[in-house]
Design a protein around this motif. Sequence first.
Motif, PDB file in Angstrom:
ATOM      1  N   VAL A  29       0.799  -1.113   0.014  1.00 43.89           N
ATOM      2  CA  VAL A  29      -0.035  -0.031   0.001  1.00 43.89           C
ATOM      3  C   VAL A  29       0.977   1.236   0.034  1.00 43.89           C
ATOM      4  N   LEU A  30       1.957   1.358   0.960  1.00 46.07           N
ATOM      5  CA  LEU A  30       2.573   2.428   1.008  1.00 46.07           C
ATOM      6  C   LEU A  30       3.614   2.597  -0.404  1.00 46.07           C
ATOM      7  N   ALA A  31       4.084   1.741  -0.745  1.00 45.44           N
ATOM      8  CA  ALA A  31       4.990   1.408  -2.011  1.00 45.44           C
ATOM      9  C   ALA A  31       4.102   2.092  -3.277  1.00 45.44           C
ATOM     10  N   GLU A  32       3.060   1.722  -3.292  1.00 43.92           N
ATOM     11  CA  GLU A  32       2.144   2.190  -4.399  1.00 43.92           C
ATOM     12  C   GLU A  32       1.526   3.611  -4.139  1.00 43.92           C
ATOM     13  N   ALA A  33       1.546   4.018  -2.708  1.00 43.47           N
ATOM     14  CA  ALA A  33       1.103   5.363  -2.502  1.00 43.47           C
ATOM     15  C   ALA A  33       2.240   6.337  -2.838  1.00 43.47           C
ATOM     16  N   VAL A  34       3.621   6.010  -2.671  1.00 40.67           N
ATOM     17  CA  VAL A  34       4.820   6.761  -3.021  1.00 40.67           C
ATOM     18  C   VAL A  34       4.675   6.658  -4.541  1.00 40.67           C
ATOM     19  N   ALA A  35       4.719   5.689  -5.273  1.00 37.73           N
ATOM     20  CA  ALA A  35       4.608   5.758  -6.747  1.00 37.73           C
ATOM     21  C   ALA A  35       3.929   6.914  -7.208  1.00 37.73           C
ATOM     22  N   LEU A  36       2.487   6.717  -6.629  1.00 37.82           N
ATOM     23  CA  LEU A  36       1.317   7.656  -7.146  1.00 37.82           C
ATOM     24  C   LEU A  36       1.968   9.146  -6.826  1.00 37.82           C
ATOM     25  N   LEU A  37       2.516   9.226  -5.728  1.00 40.37           N
ATOM     26  CA  LEU A  37       3.123  10.614  -5.470  1.00 40.37           C
ATOM     27  C   LEU A  37       3.998  11.080  -6.267  1.00 40.37           C
TER      28      LEU A  37
END
Length: 239
Positions: A29-37
């Motif tokens: 979840v956090l890895a994809e959140a960072v990628a989106l950001l």
Amino acid sequence: MPTRNEPIADPGAAPGRGRTRASHSLDSVLAEAVALLDESGVAGLTIRALAARLGGGPASIYWYVSGRDELLDMAADSVLAGVFASVQDVGDEDPIDDIRAIAIALFDAIVDRPWLGAYALRDTGTQPHSLRLYEKIGEQTLRLPLTATQRFNATSAIVGFVIGVAADMGHELPEEVLSGELTRQEYLERATADWRALDEGEFPFIHHIVDEFAEHTDRVQFRAGLDLLLAGIRLQAGV
């Protein structure tokens, strides 16, 4: 709350058959959140967009976070965790050199992520690694003959300088560059030409440094400013 790597349960599973488990964990979840950001900035990170990217519903994200603000803080902390890991073994005879190494690592992580500067060290309760980085820099000042007030001020000045300059230099590119109308170099050349066109009597300093401005790089300029700050700390400590 699940453990860090425990996959989430599907709240839509049929009753009586047990809840099926989704494939993503807090780490993903956090890895994809960072990628989106990184791709779209703060505006691009929504609970719904993140859930869709992970192949689930919004409830799968709310399993881990109470809302978007907490998600942003935790995403920032996940990046800072990598910075902390990279400087854990920093150890030199000169504590000033160690502060410099930690500061550069933190700067490099923030300057390439325009969103991160606003969220680093925003909430040390949700961001334990931001607190650990502050502690890591502060521990180096314990090796210097300074008072508690001087150590507090020195550590805060370093952290404030790093995050502030990185956030400023990491701003989103101008629209002309983002659209492809101008390259980054062309944009800088246009800004330089505007400075050269200023009245020299009114702006003597600008004319004095305009050639430096035309050739400067952000990272070199940051390191020069950092070295000035560290020289002041060294002078205050008398070492």
